[in-house]
Enzyme design. Structure first.
Site, PDB file in Angstrom:
ATOM      1  CG  PHE A 152       7.691  24.142 -26.772  1.00  0.00           C
ATOM      2  CD1 PHE A 152       7.045  25.049 -27.479  1.00  0.00           C
ATOM      3  CD2 PHE A 152       9.113  23.900 -27.364  1.00  0.00           C
ATOM      4  CE1 PHE A 152       7.745  26.070 -28.394  1.00  0.00           C
ATOM      5  CE2 PHE A 152       9.516  24.813 -28.246  1.00  0.00           C
ATOM      6  CZ  PHE A 152       8.778  25.601 -28.664  1.00  0.00           C
ATOM      7  CG  HIS A 153       7.240  26.541 -20.128  1.00  0.00           C
ATOM      8  ND1 HIS A 153       8.311  26.538 -19.265  1.00  0.00           N
ATOM      9  CD2 HIS A 153       7.259  27.672 -20.919  1.00  0.00           C
ATOM     10  CE1 HIS A 153       9.118  27.752 -19.578  1.00  0.00           C
ATOM     11  NE2 HIS A 153       8.447  28.455 -20.463  1.00  0.00           N
ATOM     12  CG  ASP A 154       1.343  24.803 -21.557  1.00  0.00           C
ATOM     13  OD1 ASP A 154       1.969  25.238 -20.106  1.00  0.00           O
ATOM     14  OD2 ASP A 154       0.926  25.906 -22.282  1.00  0.00           O
TER      15      ASP A 154
END
Length: 321
Positions: free
Chosen positions: A244-246
């Protein structure tokens, strides 16, 4: 603890949904004054709707302004193959009760920043189109922006091309303008975000909460398992972890102690086969003044604990209404 005044610019997007969940779970730390939507993972029409439907569902009370439809000089490329046609995989939320702001994103950002007595931090988790447009049209806001925490870019490799990360690839001219703005930038690129993963077993902790939101969150989390594409950052088990990069762009503001990074001069490539690459001068070969704090490592166990706690907070909040 003084709250950090925030504007969040986002293109929901599965991991953007998790980022918004994390941000609004930590209201004791963040004063979220505005959410703006950009075109990226999916077109603007869908990103704005998704921001409004998710934030309505979790009970957020915030203005949501619609941003620009296209990158500055390029045609929009989206990532529906990763996020699904709707942007939220196979998960649906009820119709939004939060309206579209009457103010366009750039105007809303400008007026929110100028009205603030404190400097405002911008969290950006999509292409930087709206942020760049603000800085280009209204450079007078620069002294009132504390920093820009951006999920995007990469020092080594990419997920959209051999060298370019998606958000940078979609609008490299916006990246270039932001990097040259003189405003402090934190770059949560693929180098760090690929280390900030959740395992399917850890995600089952969320499912065990048993609430409707927990079930929806788990489905969002696990939707990635069938669509992930291997990148140069991945080990062999890349299709068995959930990234979940963000979330990193907000998590860094709350827990900078769990990240490691380095101040570097970074330049965006605008054209040619390397378009969208963010060239990080780790060894100061250019001799240029560093303009970006580049994150490269994270304490994954603490990251997962903070993320799961945030989902629990929002889940309980919804259930208590």
């Amino acid at each position: 603890m003084n709250k950090i005044p925030l504007i969040i610019d986002t293109d929901p997007g599965i991991d953007d949904a998790m980022m918004l969940t994390f941000a609004f779970a930590n209201e004791e730390a963040f004063d979220i004054r505005l959410v703006t939507t950009c075109a990226g993972n999916i077109p603007q029409e869908k990103t704005n709707y998704n921001a409004r439907t998710l934030l309505s569902y979790i009970g957020a009370n915030v203005e949501i302004a619609r941003g620009l439809e296209q990158p500055i000089f390029r045609e929009l490329e989206v990532a529906e193959d990763i996020h699904g046609e709707s942007g939220f995989g196979d998960v649906e939320f009820p119709a939004p009760t939060l309206p579209v702001s009457e103010r366009p994103a750039v105007t809303a950002m400008l007026e929110t920043i100028l009205a603030s007595e404190e400097k405002v931090t911008i969290v950006a988790t999509g292409p930087l189109t709206n942020v760049a447009a603000l800085l280009f049209a209204h450079p007078e806001v620069k002294p009132k922006i504390e920093r820009i925490s951006w999920m995007g870019g990469a020092a080594v490799g990419g997920n959209m091309s051999a060298v370019a990360e998606f958000n940078a690839y979609v609008d490299p001219h916006a990246v270039d303008l932001v990097f040259r703005s003189g405003i402090p930038v934190i770059m949560s690129g693929l180098d760090v975000t690929h280390k900030a993963f959740v395992t399917p077993e850890e995600a089952k902790v969320i499912l065990s909460y048993g609430t409707e939101f927990a079930k929806k969150s788990y489905r969002l989390l696990t939707y990635y398992l069938n669509v992930m594409k291997k990148t140069p950052f991945d080990e062999e088990n890349y299709d068995q972890v959930l990234r979940f990069h963000d979330v990193c762009a907000v998590m860094y503001l709350l827990r900078p102690d769990i990240f490691e990074g380095q101040d570097c001069y970074v330049e965006a490539v605008l054209d040619g086969p390397a378009s969208g690459a963010t060239v990080v001068d780790y060894q100061n070969k250019t001799g240029k003044t560093p303009n970006v704090h580049v994150l490269h490592s994270v304490n994954r166990e603490v990251f997962v604990g903070e993320f799961i706690k945030a989902v629990r907070i929002v889940s309980d909040r919804i259930s208590s209404r």
